[in-house]
Design a protein around this motif. Structure first.
Motif, PDB file in Angstrom:
ATOM      1  N   MET A   1     -36.781 -15.390 -49.302  1.00 56.77           N
ATOM      2  CA  MET A   1     -37.281 -16.757 -49.436  1.00 56.77           C
ATOM      3  C   MET A   1     -38.790 -16.840 -49.234  1.00 56.77           C
ATOM      4  N   VAL A   2     -39.324 -16.084 -48.282  1.00 56.34           N
ATOM      5  CA  VAL A   2     -40.766 -16.171 -48.012  1.00 56.34           C
ATOM      6  C   VAL A   2     -41.569 -15.158 -48.808  1.00 56.34           C
ATOM      7  N   SER A   3     -40.895 -14.294 -49.560  1.00 58.72           N
ATOM      8  CA  SER A   3     -41.601 -13.286 -50.347  1.00 58.72           C
ATOM      9  C   SER A   3     -42.239 -13.926 -51.573  1.00 58.72           C
ATOM     10  N   THR A   4     -43.026 -13.137 -52.280  1.00 58.56           N
ATOM     11  CA  THR A   4     -43.637 -13.593 -53.533  1.00 58.56           C
ATOM     12  C   THR A   4     -42.862 -13.078 -54.744  1.00 58.56           C
ATOM     13  N   ILE A   5     -41.636 -12.661 -54.530  1.00 62.75           N
ATOM     14  CA  ILE A   5     -40.813 -12.162 -55.625  1.00 62.75           C
ATOM     15  C   ILE A   5     -40.498 -13.313 -56.584  1.00 62.75           C
ATOM     16  N   PRO A   6     -40.786 -13.170 -57.874  1.00 61.13           N
ATOM     17  CA  PRO A   6     -40.476 -14.255 -58.819  1.00 61.13           C
ATOM     18  C   PRO A   6     -38.983 -14.317 -59.117  1.00 61.13           C
ATOM     19  N   VAL A   7     -38.446 -15.509 -59.057  1.00 61.52           N
ATOM     20  CA  VAL A   7     -37.030 -15.745 -59.329  1.00 61.52           C
ATOM     21  C   VAL A   7     -36.941 -16.772 -60.448  1.00 61.52           C
ATOM     22  N   TYR A   8     -36.222 -16.424 -61.497  1.00 65.73           N
ATOM     23  CA  TYR A   8     -36.117 -17.308 -62.662  1.00 65.73           C
ATOM     24  C   TYR A   8     -35.448 -18.613 -62.265  1.00 65.73           C
ATOM     25  N   SER A   9     -36.075 -19.736 -62.615  1.00 70.42           N
ATOM     26  CA  SER A   9     -35.554 -21.038 -62.205  1.00 70.42           C
ATOM     27  C   SER A   9     -34.448 -21.538 -63.119  1.00 70.42           C
ATOM     28  N   GLY A  10     -34.580 -21.303 -64.429  1.00 66.71           N
ATOM     29  CA  GLY A  10     -33.566 -21.771 -65.360  1.00 66.71           C
ATOM     30  C   GLY A  10     -33.641 -23.250 -65.659  1.00 66.71           C
ATOM     31  N   LYS A  11     -34.621 -23.961 -65.050  1.00 63.14           N
ATOM     32  CA  LYS A  11     -34.706 -25.410 -65.260  1.00 63.14           C
ATOM     33  C   LYS A  11     -35.671 -25.793 -66.366  1.00 63.14           C
ATOM     34  N   THR A  12     -36.408 -24.829 -66.876  1.00 60.57           N
ATOM     35  CA  THR A  12     -37.372 -25.147 -67.917  1.00 60.57           C
ATOM     36  C   THR A  12     -36.940 -24.582 -69.257  1.00 60.57           C
ATOM     37  N   MET A  13     -35.650 -24.415 -69.407  1.00 59.38           N
ATOM     38  CA  MET A  13     -35.130 -23.957 -70.693  1.00 59.38           C
ATOM     39  C   MET A  13     -35.325 -25.058 -71.733  1.00 59.38           C
ATOM     40  N   GLY A  14     -35.195 -24.711 -72.998  1.00 57.44           N
ATOM     41  CA  GLY A  14     -35.412 -25.680 -74.063  1.00 57.44           C
ATOM     42  C   GLY A  14     -34.532 -26.910 -73.931  1.00 57.44           C
ATOM     43  N   LYS A  15     -35.052 -28.035 -74.350  1.00 60.30           N
ATOM     44  CA  LYS A  15     -34.305 -29.282 -74.248  1.00 60.30           C
ATOM     45  C   LYS A  15     -33.197 -29.365 -75.280  1.00 60.30           C
ATOM     46  N   TYR A  16     -33.300 -28.585 -76.327  1.00 61.61           N
ATOM     47  CA  TYR A  16     -32.326 -28.664 -77.410  1.00 61.61           C
ATOM     48  C   TYR A  16     -31.491 -27.385 -77.459  1.00 61.61           C
ATOM     49  N   VAL A  17     -30.207 -27.566 -77.724  1.00 58.22           N
ATOM     50  CA  VAL A  17     -29.263 -26.454 -77.805  1.00 58.22           C
ATOM     51  C   VAL A  17     -28.896 -26.247 -79.266  1.00 58.22           C
ATOM     52  N   PRO A  18     -28.908 -25.000 -79.752  1.00 50.39           N
ATOM     53  CA  PRO A  18     -28.478 -24.757 -81.137  1.00 50.39           C
ATOM     54  C   PRO A  18     -27.075 -25.313 -81.379  1.00 50.39           C
ATOM     55  N   ARG A  19     -26.895 -25.898 -82.562  1.00 49.53           N
ATOM     56  CA  ARG A  19     -25.633 -26.575 -82.853  1.00 49.53           C
ATOM     57  C   ARG A  19     -24.430 -25.646 -82.704  1.00 49.53           C
ATOM     58  N   GLN A  20     -24.579 -24.386 -83.100  1.00 47.16           N
ATOM     59  CA  GLN A  20     -23.446 -23.468 -83.038  1.00 47.16           C
ATOM     60  C   GLN A  20     -23.054 -23.107 -81.614  1.00 47.16           C
ATOM     61  N   LEU A  21     -23.905 -23.430 -80.631  1.00 49.84           N
ATOM     62  CA  LEU A  21     -23.597 -23.108 -79.241  1.00 49.84           C
ATOM     63  C   LEU A  21     -23.041 -24.299 -78.464  1.00 49.84           C
ATOM     64  N   VAL A  22     -23.000 -25.471 -79.071  1.00 46.66           N
ATOM     65  CA  VAL A  22     -22.573 -26.674 -78.342  1.00 46.66           C
ATOM     66  C   VAL A  22     -21.135 -26.549 -77.869  1.00 46.66           C
ATOM     67  N   LEU A  23     -20.207 -26.244 -78.786  1.00 50.31           N
ATOM     68  CA  LEU A  23     -18.792 -26.146 -78.416  1.00 50.31           C
ATOM     69  C   LEU A  23     -18.530 -25.013 -77.426  1.00 50.31           C
ATOM     70  N   PRO A  24     -19.099 -23.811 -77.626  1.00 56.83           N
ATOM     71  CA  PRO A  24     -18.905 -22.766 -76.607  1.00 56.83           C
ATOM     72  C   PRO A  24     -19.404 -23.177 -75.227  1.00 56.83           C
ATOM     73  N   ILE A  25     -20.525 -23.912 -75.174  1.00 61.39           N
ATOM     74  CA  ILE A  25     -21.033 -24.361 -73.878  1.00 61.39           C
ATOM     75  C   ILE A  25     -20.064 -25.345 -73.232  1.00 61.39           C
ATOM     76  N   PHE A  26     -19.479 -26.246 -74.030  1.00 62.06           N
ATOM     77  CA  PHE A  26     -18.481 -27.160 -73.499  1.00 62.06           C
ATOM     78  C   PHE A  26     -17.306 -26.393 -72.891  1.00 62.06           C
ATOM     79  N   VAL A  27     -16.802 -25.412 -73.649  1.00 58.74           N
ATOM     80  CA  VAL A  27     -15.638 -24.652 -73.189  1.00 58.74           C
ATOM     81  C   VAL A  27     -15.969 -23.871 -71.913  1.00 58.74           C
ATOM     82  N   LEU A  28     -17.122 -23.209 -71.878  1.00 58.90           N
ATOM     83  CA  LEU A  28     -17.503 -22.439 -70.703  1.00 58.90           C
ATOM     84  C   LEU A  28     -17.723 -23.336 -69.488  1.00 58.90           C
TER      85      LEU A  28
END
Length: 283
Positions: free
Chosen positions: A196-223
């Motif tokens: 927690m106090v280190s300077t190791i970078p940890v991917y946040s995952g909160k700045t991903m693209g706002k739009y999801v490719p159409r072909q991935l919408v249904l798989p994301i729902f299922v997952l």
């Protein structure tokens, strides 16, 4: 004396001065969520000292969920305030710094007496320093946009959830009790505090693209439905897997960060990383 204080009739049309200005509910709502999360964290401490560790862990998990949505609710309602940001940091310190450490102390670290308590203090202080550093970094105007994809050190909610891994394993039948297991838990908790106090970078995952490719919408729902079902049916198995997954993704985050840093220093940062991204809202 009557001349000094002559009677008078107040003006009926004179507007009354308000002592306090009304506050829109959209500003209050996110803070209510934060306070509910804080109540859950404090309740988890009580449950732990009553020996009810399973509901204590569930309370922390719900608090982490609420911590993840209060900032988003504030932005959605356009109710972000400096007061809300400070309240959120204080709630994070209690929920993710003090509470998990006290739960682990009540669970097994008390076997080590003073050494166990010192470990609790180290973890709590590490969380406070991590949150303070996060708040300072938000005010850095020279921070490149691509760095907003990464936290510096393990974020507060992830640090709390991973620190409770010994409890998850205990619920699943792994013997993590007694004097023999206490030193292992102590070293593990100190390791999480260091992350927690280190300077190791940890991917946040909160700045991903706002739009999801159409072909991935249904798989994301299922997952998403499958993940929710597994969490409800096998909560501690899922929490244990999630904690291990968080720790295993750290080397991947470090590799990705170093690659982007080299591209940035060479002036060849990837185009998708140049676009403005939303600021981090959680430590």
């Amino acid at each position: 004396m009557s001349d000094l204080f002559p009677p008078f009739a107040p003006d009926e049309h004179e507007p009354r001065k308000r002592l306090f200005k009304p506050v829109p509910f959209r500003v209050i709502a996110p803070n209510i969520i934060t306070l509910i999360a804080l109540c859950l964290g404090l309740t988890a401490i009580r449950l732990a000292y009553e020996g009810r560790f399973e509901p204590a862990v569930i309370a922390i998990v719900i608090a982490a969920f609420l911590d993840g949505i209060d900032g988003r609710v504030a932005r959605l309602l356009k109710g972000t305030t400096r007061f809300g940001a400070e309240l959120d940091s204080l709630a994070d310190f209690v929920n993710f710094g003090v509470t998990p450490a006290l739960i682990l102390y009540s669970f097994v670290l008390h076997e080590l007496k003073a050494i166990g308590w010192i470990t609790v203090l180290v973890f709590a202080i590490a969380m406070a320093l991590r949150l303070a550093r996060f708040n300072v970094m938000l005010d850095d105007p020279n921070r490149p946009e691509w760095k907003k994809n990464f936290f510096t050190g393990l974020p507060a909610p992830a640090g709390a959830l991973t620190s409770l891994l010994p409890l998850y394993l205990s619920f699943l039948g792994v013997p993590v009790v007694g004097v023999a297991a206490a030193p292992v838990v102590l070293l593990y908790l100190l390791g999480i505090a260091f992350l927690m106090v280190s300077t190791i970078p940890v991917y946040s995952g909160k700045t991903m693209g706002k739009y999801v490719p159409r072909q991935l919408v249904l798989p994301i729902f299922v997952l998403s439905v499958a993940a929710f079902g597994l969490l409800v049916s096998f909560p501690f198995e899922m929490l244990a897997v999630s904690a291990v997954a968080i720790l295993l993704t750290i080397p991947v985050s470090v590799t990705r960060y170093r690659k982007l840093d080299r591209l940035h220093m060479a002036g060849k940062i990837e185009p998708e990383q140049q676009s403005a991204t939303a600021p981090d809202d959680k430590a």
